[in-house]
Scaffold this motif. Structure first.
Motif, PDB file in Angstrom:
ATOM      1  N   THR A 168       0.828  -1.210   0.000  1.00 34.69           N
ATOM      2  CA  THR A 168       0.000   0.000   0.000  1.00 34.69           C
ATOM      3  C   THR A 168       0.861   1.257   0.000  1.00 34.69           C
ATOM      4  O   THR A 168       0.903   1.981  -0.996  1.00 34.69           O
ATOM      5  CB  THR A 168      -0.931   0.011   1.230  1.00 34.69           C
ATOM      6  OG1 THR A 168      -0.157  -0.107   2.433  1.00 34.69           O
ATOM      7  CG2 THR A 168      -1.928  -1.127   1.166  1.00 34.69           C
ATOM      8  N   LEU A 169       1.574   1.521   1.097  1.00 36.75           N
ATOM      9  CA  LEU A 169       2.314   2.776   1.203  1.00 36.75           C
ATOM     10  C   LEU A 169       3.390   2.899   0.140  1.00 36.75           C
ATOM     11  O   LEU A 169       3.506   3.935  -0.533  1.00 36.75           O
ATOM     12  CB  LEU A 169       2.938   2.893   2.601  1.00 36.75           C
ATOM     13  CG  LEU A 169       1.967   2.997   3.778  1.00 36.75           C
ATOM     14  CD1 LEU A 169       2.728   3.265   5.056  1.00 36.75           C
ATOM     15  CD2 LEU A 169       0.939   4.081   3.539  1.00 36.75           C
ATOM     16  N   GLN A 171       3.796   1.382  -2.769  1.00 36.79           N
ATOM     17  CA  GLN A 171       3.251   1.507  -4.121  1.00 36.79           C
ATOM     18  C   GLN A 171       2.529   2.839  -4.306  1.00 36.79           C
ATOM     19  O   GLN A 171       2.612   3.467  -5.365  1.00 36.79           O
ATOM     20  CB  GLN A 171       2.320   0.336  -4.410  1.00 36.79           C
ATOM     21  CG  GLN A 171       3.039  -0.993  -4.470  1.00 36.79           C
ATOM     22  CD  GLN A 171       2.086  -2.157  -4.649  1.00 36.79           C
ATOM     23  OE1 GLN A 171       0.919  -1.958  -4.936  1.00 36.79           O
ATOM     24  NE2 GLN A 171       2.592  -3.371  -4.485  1.00 36.79           N
ATOM     25  N   GLY A 172       1.816   3.272  -3.269  1.00 38.61           N
ATOM     26  CA  GLY A 172       1.125   4.554  -3.360  1.00 38.61           C
ATOM     27  C   GLY A 172       2.088   5.715  -3.497  1.00 38.61           C
ATOM     28  O   GLY A 172       1.871   6.638  -4.295  1.00 38.61           O
ATOM     29  N   GLN A 176       2.471   8.388  -6.580  1.00 36.05           N
ATOM     30  CA  GLN A 176       2.444   9.836  -6.397  1.00 36.05           C
ATOM     31  C   GLN A 176       3.705  10.492  -6.959  1.00 36.05           C
ATOM     32  O   GLN A 176       3.642  11.563  -7.577  1.00 36.05           O
ATOM     33  CB  GLN A 176       2.319  10.149  -4.906  1.00 36.05           C
ATOM     34  CG  GLN A 176       0.977   9.753  -4.302  1.00 36.05           C
ATOM     35  CD  GLN A 176       1.010   9.752  -2.797  1.00 36.05           C
ATOM     36  OE1 GLN A 176       1.503  10.692  -2.187  1.00 36.05           O
ATOM     37  NE2 GLN A 176       0.507   8.682  -2.186  1.00 36.05           N
ATOM     38  N   ALA A 204      -4.576  10.310  -4.773  1.00 34.81           N
ATOM     39  CA  ALA A 204      -3.832   9.094  -4.435  1.00 34.81           C
ATOM     40  C   ALA A 204      -3.284   9.164  -3.007  1.00 34.81           C
ATOM     41  O   ALA A 204      -3.274   8.171  -2.276  1.00 34.81           O
ATOM     42  CB  ALA A 204      -2.686   8.885  -5.425  1.00 34.81           C
ATOM     43  N   GLU A 207      -6.132   8.378  -0.622  1.00 32.67           N
ATOM     44  CA  GLU A 207      -6.415   6.938  -0.613  1.00 32.67           C
ATOM     45  C   GLU A 207      -5.333   6.186   0.156  1.00 32.67           C
ATOM     46  O   GLU A 207      -5.621   5.246   0.904  1.00 32.67           O
ATOM     47  CB  GLU A 207      -6.505   6.425  -2.049  1.00 32.67           C
ATOM     48  CG  GLU A 207      -7.705   6.967  -2.818  1.00 32.67           C
ATOM     49  CD  GLU A 207      -7.662   6.601  -4.283  1.00 32.67           C
ATOM     50  OE1 GLU A 207      -6.667   5.959  -4.702  1.00 32.67           O
ATOM     51  OE2 GLU A 207      -8.616   6.953  -5.026  1.00 32.67           O
ATOM     52  N   ASN A 208      -4.073   6.621  -0.036  1.00 37.74           N
ATOM     53  CA  ASN A 208      -2.968   5.978   0.666  1.00 37.74           C
ATOM     54  C   ASN A 208      -3.088   6.167   2.172  1.00 37.74           C
ATOM     55  O   ASN A 208      -2.819   5.252   2.966  1.00 37.74           O
ATOM     56  CB  ASN A 208      -1.646   6.573   0.166  1.00 37.74           C
ATOM     57  CG  ASN A 208      -0.585   5.510  -0.015  1.00 37.74           C
ATOM     58  OD1 ASN A 208      -0.886   4.355  -0.266  1.00 37.74           O
ATOM     59  ND2 ASN A 208       0.663   5.908   0.102  1.00 37.74           N
ATOM     60  N   GLU A 211      -5.723   3.842   3.486  1.00 41.34           N
ATOM     61  CA  GLU A 211      -5.192   2.477   3.569  1.00 41.34           C
ATOM     62  C   GLU A 211      -4.287   2.327   4.789  1.00 41.34           C
ATOM     63  O   GLU A 211      -4.332   1.309   5.493  1.00 41.34           O
ATOM     64  CB  GLU A 211      -4.416   2.135   2.300  1.00 41.34           C
ATOM     65  CG  GLU A 211      -5.284   1.893   1.081  1.00 41.34           C
ATOM     66  CD  GLU A 211      -5.902   0.503   1.088  1.00 41.34           C
ATOM     67  OE1 GLU A 211      -5.972  -0.132   2.155  1.00 41.34           O
ATOM     68  OE2 GLU A 211      -6.336   0.051   0.020  1.00 41.34           O
TER      69      GLU A 211
END
Length: 344
Positions: A168-169, A171-172, A176, A204, A207-208, A211
């Motif tokens: 999550t973090l 990839q996010g 970005q 994004a 959303e991150n 998550e």
């Protein structure tokens, strides 16, 4: 990390041992003042212990320590009145291990063990070394087993957090960064497009953040809180195919499939530079499968590559935790196919 099943087993064991000790007291002793006091103390101990378990989350640390002190006090009185109540020492030691520091646990373990030894000696018609050695051995084994379980729980939680951070973090943040780099390149020539990239990066980031809050609380992925698994997979921005008739899947299986898809798609975009990614979710008679194919650069599976090693291992671990298998097919220049199969 709390082990709910172990906590419940120890609480149940405490009440069973308490009931067994009370039954032995009634059967083997006359109903004199000492017996009545012991039974009254038994009822008090059961109420205090059970009440503390029911409101555990609302007690706070100080409240739990006060509760433990009352429980141990009632139990020590019981052991003095009726030595057979020493049987409750193991679940009480477990509670001490959960709440106290190592130093205080050793003090509490010493008190509990001495009480058990005294009770054993008073119940026996003659002294032998086993009356001392056995309680000491049981206490030592209980402490060692608990600390090993706690260590394993800490490692398991670290592994969970590392997987979530990767999926999550990390990839996010990569997404970005790419959007902001694109905005920087377009800033002079196409300000409107640059602002669009920045707005997308802001979305994004939000959303991150969502998550991150969810995985810290060990909740499922945010997309699954708002949509079905198929809709969440459609939202990955790839070509999506749904095969078979959908049927309900448990939350954990859905989370695993989504995380695997997210990881595979991220690898395809960031490392393989794929121009086409196809995600296929298939509902079969006895299993659900997820296939992610990309037409990117591919890689040699015999050679470790940055960004591929941990991500694939994390995917395999996730799928294995729900009883499934994950296979990867790839070769340099021939793209990559990731397939997860989970029995249902």
């Amino acid at each position: 990390m709390e082990r709910v099943w172990l906590n419940r087993a120890m609480h149940l064991g405490f009440f069973l041992l308490l009931a067994a000790s009370a039954a032995r007291l009634v059967v083997r002793h006359e109903m004199d003042l000492r017996t009545v006091v012991a039974l009254a103390d038994t009822a008090l101990l059961a109420l205090v212990y059970g009440g503390g378990v029911l409101v555990w989350d609302r007690l706070g640390r100080r409240g739990r320590l006060a509760w433990l002190a009352v429980v141990l006090g009632c139990w020590l009185v019981l052991v003095e009145l009726a030595p057979s109540f020493a049987w409750c020492a193991i679940p009480l030691l477990y509670v001490c291990l959960r709440l106290l520091s190592l130093r205080m646990t050793l003090v509490a373990a010493t008190v509990l063990t001495v009480a058990v030894i005294v009770a054993q000696i008073s119940l026996s018609d003659r002294f032998d070394p086993s009356l001392v050695l056995a309680p000491v051995a049981v206490a030592a084994m209980t402490i060692v087993i608990f600390w090993e379980l706690r260590k394993a729980g800490v490692m398991q939680e670290r592994e969970r957090l590392s997987r979530e951070i990767h999926d999550t973090l990390a990839q996010g943040l990569t997404s970005q960064r790419m959007l902001l780099q694109a905005a920087d390149r377009a800033w002079e020539s196409d300000p409107e497009q640059a602002r669009a990239y920045v707005r997308t990066a802001i979305e994004a980031a939000g959303e991150n953040l969502d998550e991150a809050r969810r995985f810290v609380r060990d909740l499922g992925p945010a997309p699954l809180a708002k949509a079905s698994l198929a809709d969440a997979l459609r939202g990955l921005g790839t070509q999506f195919r749904l095969e078979g008739e959908e049927f309900p899947l448990d939350d954990r299986t859905q989370a695993v499939l989504l995380r695997v898809a997210q990881g595979a798609v991220a690898n395809a975009r960031e490392h393989a530079r794929a121009s086409r990614v196809i995600v296929t979710l298939s509902y079969l008679d006895d299993e659900v499968t997820l296939d992610v194919y990309d037409d990117g650069a591919g890689f040699d599976q015999a050679v470790a590559r940055p960004g591929r090693g941990y991500g694939l291992r994390a995917m395999r671990d996730r799928v294995a935790e729900v009883g499934g298998t994950l296979t990867v097919e790839s070769a340099p220049g021939e793209g990559t196919a990731v397939a997860a199969r989970i029995p249902v």
